[in-house]
Design a protein around this motif. Structure first.
Motif, PDB file in Angstrom:
ATOM      1  N   GLU A  73      -4.263   6.143  -4.537  1.00 55.15           N
ATOM      2  CA  GLU A  73      -4.832   7.290  -5.535  1.00 55.15           C
ATOM      3  C   GLU A  73      -5.909   8.198  -4.247  1.00 55.15           C
ATOM      4  O   GLU A  73      -5.852   9.172  -4.508  1.00 55.15           O
ATOM      5  N   THR A  74      -6.443   7.862  -4.332  1.00 59.55           N
ATOM      6  CA  THR A  74      -8.264   8.585  -4.117  1.00 59.55           C
ATOM      7  C   THR A  74      -8.073   8.508  -2.603  1.00 59.55           C
ATOM      8  O   THR A  74      -8.466   9.609  -1.899  1.00 59.55           O
ATOM      9  N   ASN A  75      -7.336   8.000  -2.079  1.00 57.04           N
ATOM     10  CA  ASN A  75      -7.192   7.778  -0.167  1.00 57.04           C
ATOM     11  C   ASN A  75      -8.290   8.033   0.419  1.00 57.04           C
ATOM     12  O   ASN A  75      -8.807   9.003   1.243  1.00 57.04           O
ATOM     13  N   SER A  76      -9.062   6.979  -0.540  1.00 53.75           N
ATOM     14  CA  SER A  76     -10.896   6.984   0.848  1.00 53.75           C
ATOM     15  C   SER A  76     -11.100   6.702   2.053  1.00 53.75           C
ATOM     16  O   SER A  76     -11.726   6.570   2.495  1.00 53.75           O
TER      17      SER A  76
ATOM     18  N   GLY B   4       1.191   2.554 -10.442  1.00 53.86           N
ATOM     19  CA  GLY B   4       2.090   3.455 -10.654  1.00 53.86           C
ATOM     20  C   GLY B   4       3.565   3.228 -10.393  1.00 53.86           C
ATOM     21  O   GLY B   4       4.106   1.593 -10.025  1.00 53.86           O
ATOM     22  N   ALA B   5       4.820   3.810  -9.878  1.00 51.03           N
ATOM     23  CA  ALA B   5       5.518   3.704  -9.544  1.00 51.03           C
ATOM     24  C   ALA B   5       5.565   3.711  -7.589  1.00 51.03           C
ATOM     25  O   ALA B   5       6.780   3.955  -7.339  1.00 51.03           O
ATOM     26  N   VAL B   6       4.361   3.777  -7.307  1.00 48.11           N
ATOM     27  CA  VAL B   6       4.660   3.618  -6.030  1.00 48.11           C
ATOM     28  C   VAL B   6       4.105   2.825  -4.925  1.00 48.11           C
ATOM     29  O   VAL B   6       3.106   1.703  -6.019  1.00 48.11           O
ATOM     30  N   THR B   7       4.337   1.351  -4.021  1.00 46.27           N
ATOM     31  CA  THR B   7       3.911   1.039  -3.916  1.00 46.27           C
ATOM     32  C   THR B   7       4.205   0.929  -2.764  1.00 46.27           C
ATOM     33  O   THR B   7       5.529   0.744  -1.765  1.00 46.27           O
ATOM     34  N   LYS B   8       3.097   0.654  -1.270  1.00 47.32           N
ATOM     35  CA  LYS B   8       3.434   0.087  -0.298  1.00 47.32           C
ATOM     36  C   LYS B   8       2.765  -0.629   0.424  1.00 47.32           C
ATOM     37  O   LYS B   8       1.270  -1.426  -0.283  1.00 47.32           O
ATOM     38  N   THR B   9       3.207  -1.085   1.576  1.00 45.97           N
ATOM     39  CA  THR B   9       2.833  -2.229   2.275  1.00 45.97           C
ATOM     40  C   THR B   9       1.410  -1.404   3.514  1.00 45.97           C
ATOM     41  O   THR B   9       1.694  -0.533   3.832  1.00 45.97           O
ATOM     42  N   ILE B  10      -0.494  -1.824   2.729  1.00 40.84           N
ATOM     43  CA  ILE B  10      -1.863  -1.129   3.940  1.00 40.84           C
ATOM     44  C   ILE B  10      -1.450  -2.420   4.967  1.00 40.84           C
ATOM     45  O   ILE B  10      -1.299  -3.743   4.515  1.00 40.84           O
ATOM     46  N   ARG B  11      -1.909  -1.286   5.804  1.00 46.37           N
ATOM     47  CA  ARG B  11      -1.842  -3.119   6.948  1.00 46.37           C
ATOM     48  C   ARG B  11      -3.312  -2.851   7.178  1.00 46.37           C
ATOM     49  O   ARG B  11      -3.520  -2.108   8.670  1.00 46.37           O
ATOM     50  N   HIS B  12      -4.054  -3.563   7.019  1.00 45.96           N
ATOM     51  CA  HIS B  12      -5.308  -3.209   7.751  1.00 45.96           C
ATOM     52  C   HIS B  12      -5.681  -4.550   9.187  1.00 45.96           C
ATOM     53  O   HIS B  12      -5.581  -5.383   8.286  1.00 45.96           O
TER      54      HIS B  12
END
Length: 355
Positions: free
Chosen positions: A87-90, A150-158
């Motif tokens: 959301e905030t893309n920090s 919300g309607a967005v689901t993502k895999t974030i690879r840390h």
């Protein structure tokens, strides 16, 4: 998504990583980067991974006949949940391509510590390496997380830790026996430089090594909310990483400075920051007054007693000092001169400075 057990079982101990980084063990030896001398170039590193799954690479500017090298961790925020990552893309997201590296280089390298033409830059003639940042985890994460907003689901690879290992392998292959190494970085890269220092130090055991953490202050735990610290550890799965450095660091981030001083008593280390860094205090969720109080406390009670670790603190709310070091002064001492003293002056002559 990997389970926590799978993530832990796949980790390498720091000593093993160091051996692999210099081409030992059963892993194939890495090839050195092949870029034109005294010119910034880009080398693809297929073993690396940005947060959205694409590989990135390594920036380099090699100096003829130099056995000294700068390893610079780049910054770009941090994220640890659906709000901050989606959301905030920090944090800076991938892909981080050669094209993006060119944009970053042209926009921010001039006048920085990575600028060979900068007058009085102590690192004008050193080999320069730029480690990109696209994992949102201060360069130390080792987990894949699925976030939903919300309607967005993502895999974030840390994957910051494994990226650092992959980059270090190429750097060590390029300058295998350096005489001097500066481990540094700004903002998220400052944290990354400090938290990966043990890994790099073990890869170059015979070199004279320095740490300059720019705008990455590891404040005492009582300055940071336990909820925030828990969220970082959970999202990035950093427990094993910090325990490998020393269990004290897992318990309190600020313990890293005395731990490094004890592990590497001959090394000189430095923390750079403005007293009310607007960016870092925002991530830490601190008021200007509370951030300054915590930073001064860190400087006075944790760093000052260490025999070869110093602070360079400036007034104001600015963020990062190495991006324009010629403009930075404190107690009428210029930062570039102060960095030169770190390499050449006696312990008594090289002193901490702050407003």
């Amino acid at each position: 998504m990997r389970s926590q057990r799978e993530a832990r079982s796949g980790r390498w101990g720091f000593a093993v990583v160091a051996a692999l980084a210099v081409g030992c063990g059963d892993e194939p030896k890495q090839e050195p980067v092949d870029t034109a001398p005294s010119t910034w170039g880009w080398t693809a590193v297929p073993e690396s991974t940005c947060d959205e799954g694409t590989p990135t690479g390594l920036g380099s500017n090699l100096a003829a006949d130099s056995k000294s090298l700068v390893i610079y961790f780049s910054g770009g925020g941090a994220c640890w949940d659906a709000t901050t990552c989606l959301e905030t893309n920090s944090s800076l997201h991938g892909p981080f391509t050669e094209f993006l590296f060119t944009l970053v280089k042209e926009a921010s390298f001039k006048g920085s510590i990575l600028d060979r033409t900068l007058a009085r830059n102590p690192y004008q003639d050193w080999n320069l390496f730029f480690i990109p940042y696209c994992t949102g985890d201060l360069h130390i994460g080792d987990a894949d997380q699925v976030y939903t907003a919300g309607a967005v689901t993502k895999t974030i690879r840390h994957r910051g830790l494994k990226n650092t290992q992959a980059f270090l392998a190429r750097i060590a292959a390029t300058v295998p026996e350096p005489e001097q190494v500066l481990v540094t970085g700004s903002s998220a890269g400052g944290f990354g430089a400090a938290l990966n220092y043990t890994l790099i130090r073990q890869a170059f055991p015979r070199a004279k090594v320095f740490l300059v953490d720019d705008a990455g202050p590891l404040l005492k735990n009582d300055a940071l909310s336990s909820e925030l610290r828990t969220a970082w550890a959970r999202a990035w799965d950093t427990d094993a990483v910090l325990e490998a450095i020393d269990p004290a660091v897992k318990a309190d981030f600020s313990a890293l400075y005395p731990v490094l001083a004890r592990k590497f008593p001959g090394d000189r280390m430095a923390l750079l920051s403005s007293l009310r860094d607007e960016t870092i205090r925002g991530y830490f969720r601190l008021t200007p007054e509370r951030f300054e109080t915590a930073l001064r406390d860190l400087s006075t009670t944790v760093i000052a007693p260490l025999p070869r670790t110093r602070t360079f603190l400036t007034a104001g709310e600015g963020h990062t000092l190495l991006t324009q070091p010629a403009a930075q002064r404190s107690q009428d001492v210029g930062l570039l001169d102060w960095l030169q003293q770190m390499h050449t002056a006696s312990d008594a002559e090289w002193k901490s400075v702050q407003p």
